[in-house]
Write a protein that holds these residues in place. Sequence first.
Motif, PDB file in Angstrom:
ATOM      1  N   UNK A 148       4.616   0.909  -9.267  1.00  0.00           N
ATOM      2  CA  UNK A 148       3.781   0.630 -10.398  1.00  0.00           C
ATOM      3  C   UNK A 148       2.293   0.402  -9.585  1.00  0.00           C
ATOM      4  N   UNK A 149       1.298   1.424  -9.725  1.00  0.00           N
ATOM      5  CA  UNK A 149       0.019   1.104  -9.423  1.00  0.00           C
ATOM      6  C   UNK A 149      -0.708  -0.005 -10.178  1.00  0.00           C
ATOM      7  N   UNK A 150      -1.196  -0.999  -9.461  1.00  0.00           N
ATOM      8  CA  UNK A 150      -1.925  -2.039  -9.958  1.00  0.00           C
ATOM      9  C   UNK A 150      -3.480  -1.923  -9.676  1.00  0.00           C
ATOM     10  N   UNK A 151      -3.725  -1.392  -8.515  1.00  0.00           N
ATOM     11  CA  UNK A 151      -5.164  -1.273  -8.416  1.00  0.00           C
ATOM     12  C   UNK A 151      -5.446  -0.133  -7.237  1.00  0.00           C
ATOM     13  N   UNK A 204      -3.063   0.044  -3.999  1.00  0.00           N
ATOM     14  CA  UNK A 204      -1.986  -1.036  -4.399  1.00  0.00           C
ATOM     15  C   UNK A 204      -1.049  -1.185  -5.270  1.00  0.00           C
ATOM     16  N   UNK A 205       0.276  -1.043  -4.901  1.00  0.00           N
ATOM     17  CA  UNK A 205       1.427  -0.944  -5.773  1.00  0.00           C
ATOM     18  C   UNK A 205       2.564  -1.969  -5.824  1.00  0.00           C
ATOM     19  N   UNK A 206       3.453  -2.099  -6.694  1.00  0.00           N
ATOM     20  CA  UNK A 206       4.725  -2.974  -6.443  1.00  0.00           C
ATOM     21  C   UNK A 206       5.759  -1.813  -6.704  1.00  0.00           C
ATOM     22  N   UNK A 220       0.743  -1.280  -0.040  1.00  0.00           N
ATOM     23  CA  UNK A 220       0.005   0.062   0.032  1.00  0.00           C
ATOM     24  C   UNK A 220       0.900   1.356   0.165  1.00  0.00           C
ATOM     25  N   UNK A 221       0.545   1.978  -0.946  1.00  0.00           N
ATOM     26  CA  UNK A 221       1.293   3.360  -1.026  1.00  0.00           C
ATOM     27  C   UNK A 221       0.102   4.504  -1.529  1.00  0.00           C
ATOM     28  N   UNK A 246       4.431  -9.009  -7.566  1.00  0.00           N
ATOM     29  CA  UNK A 246       4.250  -8.391  -9.031  1.00  0.00           C
ATOM     30  C   UNK A 246       3.811  -9.713 -10.117  1.00  0.00           C
ATOM     31  N   UNK A 247       4.295 -10.855  -9.756  1.00  0.00           N
ATOM     32  CA  UNK A 247       4.125 -11.793 -10.697  1.00  0.00           C
ATOM     33  C   UNK A 247       2.608 -11.879 -10.795  1.00  0.00           C
TER      34      UNK A 247
END
Length: 240
Positions: free
Chosen positions: A26-29, A14-16, A9-10, A222-223
């Motif tokens: 990278x924001x994923x959600x 939800x990021x990686x 969490x950033x 990330x995967x």
Amino acid sequence: MILYPAIDLKDGQAVRLVHGDMERSTVFNDDPAAQARSFVAAGCEWLHLVDLNGAFAGAPVNAAPVEAILQGTDVPAQLGGGIRDMATIEAWLSKGLARVILGTVAVENPALVREAARAFPGQVAVGIDARNGRVATKGWAKVTDVDATELAKSFEDAGVAAIIYTDILRDGAMKGPNTEATAALANAVSIPVIASGGVSSLDDLRALKSCGAPLNGVISGRALYDGALDLGKALKLLAD
């Protein structure tokens, strides 16, 4: 072995990160609770949460999305990042968190880890994040002279529930886990060890399963978001 999908969490999202660099995220959600529900719907039995801002601030920052995840899912979750005093530990556990992860304080205030493990049996884990075998603290911004395996061994009699071992140079890089170092640490202690960092394929999971150490589980982030690791196949492989 348990698969712990990671929700980092950033700024409420939800990021990686790559190698733990906050500038390389990278924001994923933008709805972490929805992401958590999708992992649970796919069959995940645990969630691994990290308050990245909190790790740098030294106090919880992403409390709202964590609470939304806890309220919206029915599987246990563990959380690390910014948990550095007894009041914060008690507050999170009272809100339904199954396990807190203590990282920076494991180096700077090991007595707190022991106190918390006594007060909350089975609910305190130690996060050991290493760069070239040396422990990093404060959101990985500070690399210490502390050896990762020696730190793990120092908590052998403390009653901690697990050790989460992360190789920082593998984290988010999609280049595979440091299987050798993870196995060596797991074989050096009787505490359950969870592998983290770099897991990006079913072959990586197979390598960890056959590494010669009895690992409790593995964290992947990330995967799973990129689709490089099929969640259903991963859960089946680890359950067999």
